[in-house]
Design an enzyme around this catalytic site. Structure first.
Site, PDB file in Angstrom:
ATOM      1  N   GLU A  15      11.659   7.207 -12.430  1.00  0.00           N
ATOM      2  CA  GLU A  15      12.183   8.320 -11.616  1.00  0.00           C
ATOM      3  C   GLU A  15      12.110   7.844 -10.178  1.00  0.00           C
ATOM      4  O   GLU A  15      11.023   7.581  -9.667  1.00  0.00           O
ATOM      5  CB  GLU A  15      11.333   9.579 -11.797  1.00  0.00           C
ATOM      6  CG  GLU A  15      11.438  10.222 -13.162  1.00  0.00           C
ATOM      7  CD  GLU A  15      12.814  10.756 -13.480  1.00  0.00           C
ATOM      8  OE1 GLU A  15      13.621  10.944 -12.561  1.00  0.00           O
ATOM      9  OE2 GLU A  15      13.085  10.962 -14.668  1.00  0.00           O
ATOM     10  N   LYS A  38      -2.659   5.154 -12.193  1.00  0.00           N
ATOM     11  CA  LYS A  38      -2.715   4.537 -10.863  1.00  0.00           C
ATOM     12  C   LYS A  38      -2.017   5.478  -9.889  1.00  0.00           C
ATOM     13  O   LYS A  38      -0.791   5.511  -9.819  1.00  0.00           O
ATOM     14  CB  LYS A  38      -1.987   3.193 -10.936  1.00  0.00           C
ATOM     15  CG  LYS A  38      -2.272   2.200  -9.840  1.00  0.00           C
ATOM     16  CD  LYS A  38      -1.983   2.673  -8.483  1.00  0.00           C
ATOM     17  CE  LYS A  38      -1.120   1.974  -7.564  1.00  0.00           C
ATOM     18  NZ  LYS A  38      -1.139   2.707  -6.260  1.00  0.00           N
ATOM     19  N   CYS A  57      11.599  14.057  -3.474  1.00  0.00           N
ATOM     20  CA  CYS A  57      12.691  13.278  -4.071  1.00  0.00           C
ATOM     21  C   CYS A  57      13.949  14.125  -4.124  1.00  0.00           C
ATOM     22  O   CYS A  57      15.060  13.606  -4.085  1.00  0.00           O
ATOM     23  CB  CYS A  57      12.304  12.795  -5.450  1.00  0.00           C
ATOM     24  SG  CYS A  57      11.631  14.113  -6.461  1.00  0.00           S
ATOM     25  N   GLU A  79      18.175   6.622   1.705  1.00  0.00           N
ATOM     26  CA  GLU A  79      17.073   7.594   1.621  1.00  0.00           C
ATOM     27  C   GLU A  79      16.123   7.369   2.800  1.00  0.00           C
ATOM     28  O   GLU A  79      15.552   6.298   2.952  1.00  0.00           O
ATOM     29  CB  GLU A  79      16.311   7.431   0.305  1.00  0.00           C
ATOM     30  CG  GLU A  79      15.257   8.516   0.145  1.00  0.00           C
ATOM     31  CD  GLU A  79      14.438   8.394  -1.140  1.00  0.00           C
ATOM     32  OE1 GLU A  79      13.967   7.285  -1.441  1.00  0.00           O
ATOM     33  OE2 GLU A  79      14.260   9.431  -1.817  1.00  0.00           O
TER      34      GLU A  79
END
Ligand code: NAD
Length: 499
Positions: free
Chosen positions: A249, A174, A283, A384
């Site tokens: 992750e 996906k 990231c 973030e």
């Protein structure tokens, strides 16, 4: 306009809903790449049933033969590298230099996986009893649910699927809704290389529909997820309840530390590349710059001067340094943080807005932004943002720098620029991250080393390198007793059975 489909049950088929969504170029929203399926749980169910059939055969294919398929995948990707990079830039924006690197990471991962098919080592260890052998070996697990983010449309799916496949699992893939075209190309390549069709399933659609249906499907015992920490919490809760094997992750808030003795020109190149590469949407992006007070003012003025010269534009055009962000919603989020930073008293030194340039008006562009006088502990410094926003914190010592680095909920990457070998090694020891770079930026993972983070960035697993193969295989132990008598472990030993 081109219409794409899911790959389920060995064929490219329409979603049950009959509905599609548009995929547009973030540098120019008038450019529609194609229409992709809006799938749902029934499509996922069909994909899992097909993958289960695919797994039954693939698991018994010898691992070196499975690896050979991945070698051909790497060869095809290498041949098509330029074309894939172009398609990737068109759908997610980062400049061609970066998308070429993204494809190269897939190629490297393919060749590593190919050779791993001839290893997949277990152990043979001495038994504590005579005439008995003891060994451990790997078994595949089943259907792997592979859920990916938008920012590395080729590298991240390959990090997950290539080791999963070499270990003998089947995959239900996906991709992020923003990058369905690159995902389609990857599946086409796997098929062209000779992967049996039911071993790979591609289901397009939203996370809430397709992602959630994969995670909740009882026929999927293993989930590998990369994305935000918020989504990872939802995925983790379901996997915990259903006792699934799960690799997470997630987010980051990575810092580059520059000490007073650093090579400032080198540190400057690192900060620019770390903070504004991929428009800050990595990231591992540098979103905090921790400057020693001895070089703070000088380095900051060098940095702002250079950041102002970075050229925003279409990543497919020569000379572009910084591409668009992935979506309007992502730009809106960055704008909210500009307001938050200013309300908290940080100094906005450059950027902080969408560009004036009318030629960029059709894209999701945002200027490289630097905030100084950011307080450790403030929202700008802790959360973030996932955009081209760099927050600068001033410190007076290495100890203070390490404390600032560590005092966030994430723990992916970190970097330190210093010429002092003792400080460098202390950083390697004391920074709470999965990765620390010395005299290099926070970004730039190599495919053959373990990749991942600590704290709320991950859940203890790693991608890349040798370690990911542990996640995609189950360790089994076999004992063979050829003594012809009953030998009892821990009871009978070399001294002979007790009376
Ligand atoms: P996201 O969390 O919005 O989406 C990631 C994937 O999860 C997408 O495919 C999405 O459709 C799917 N999803 C959404 N809701 C779901 C649900 N309820 N159940 C199952 N799946 C669902 O992340 P994004 O915006 O695509 O990517 C950015 C984030 O990813 C950032 O936080 C970034 O730090 C992180 N990231 C981490 C790493 C790493 O290795 N640590 C690498 C790349 C990106």
């Amino acid at each position: 306009m081109k219409q794409f489909n899911n790959f389920i049950g060995g064929a490219w088929i329409a979603p049950d809903s009959g509905e599609y969504f548009e995929n547009r170029n973030p540098a120019n929203r008038d450019d529609v790449i194609g229409r992709f399926p809006l799938s749902g749980p029934t499509d996922v169910d069909r994909a899992v049933k097909s993958a289960t059939r695919g797994f039954a055969d693939w698991r018994s294919t010898p691992a070196p033969a499975r690896g050979d398929v991945l070698r051909i995948v790497g060869d095809i990707m290498a041949t098509r590298k330029e074309e894939i990079a172009d398609a990737m830039t068109r759908e997610m924006g980062k400049p061609l230099t970066e998308t070429r690197g993204d494809v190269q990471e897939g190629i490297d991962t393919a060749y590593y996986a190919a050779s791993e098919g001839r290893r997949l080592f277990g152990h043979t260890v001495p038994s504590e009893l005579r005439n008995k052998w003891a060994m451990s070996y790997r078994r595949p697990i089943g259907v792997a649910g592979i859920i990916c983010p938008f920012n590395f449309p080729m590298a991240i799916p390959t990090w997950k699927m290539f080791p999963a496949l070499v270990c003998g699992n089947a995959c239900v893939f996906k991709p992020a809704e923003d990058v369905p075209h690159t995902a389609t190309i990857l599946v086409e390549i796997l098929l062209e290389a000779g992967l049996p069709p039911e071993v790979i399933q591609l289901v397009h659609g939203t996370g809430e529909e397709v992602g959630a249906a994969i995670v909740e499907h009882p026929g999927v015992p293993l989930i590998s997820f990369t994305g935000s920490t918020e989504t990872g919490s939802i995925v983790g809760a379901v996997c915990g309840r259903m006792h699934k094997r799960l690799s997470l992750e997630m987010g980051g808030k990575n810092a580059q530390i520059v000490m007073a003795d650093a090579d400032l020109d080198l540190a400057l190149e690192g900060a620019l590349w770390g903070a504004f590469g991929t428009t800050g949407q990595r990231c591992t992006a540098t979103s905090r710059l921790i400057l020693h007070t001895g070089i703070h003012d000088r380095f900051l003025s060098m940095l702002v001067d250079r950041a102002r010269t970075l050229k925003l534009g279409d990543g497919r055009k020569e000379g572009t340094d910084v591409g668009p962000m992935i979506s309007e919603a992502a730009v809106d989020k960055v704008e909210r943080y500009i307001d938050i930073g200013q309300a908290d008293g940080a100094d906005l030194l450059c950027g902080g807005r969408r560009p004036d340039d009318g030629k960029l008006g059709n894209g999701n562009f945002f200027e490289p932004t630097i905030f100084a006088r950011v307080e450790a502990g403030s929202r700008l410094e802790q959360e973030e943002i996932f955009g081209p926003v760099l927050s600068v914190v001033r410190v007076a010592s290495a100890d203070e720098a390490f404390t600032v680095n560590n005092d966030v909920r994430y723990g992916l990457s970190s970097s330190i620029y210093t010429r002092d070998v003792n400080v460098a090694f202390r950083a390697l020891n004391d920074l709470d991250n999965g990765i620390t770079y010395v005299n290099a930026p926070t970004i730039g993972a190599e495919a053959h080393l373990p990749f991942g983070g600590v704290k709320q960035t991950g859940n203890g697993h790693r991608e890349g390198g040798w370690q990911v193969y542990e996640f995609y295989s189950e360790t089994k132990v076999g004992y063979a007793d050829f003594s012809g008598t009953l030998q009892r472990a821990q009871i009978d030993n070399y001294l002979g059975a007790p009376d």
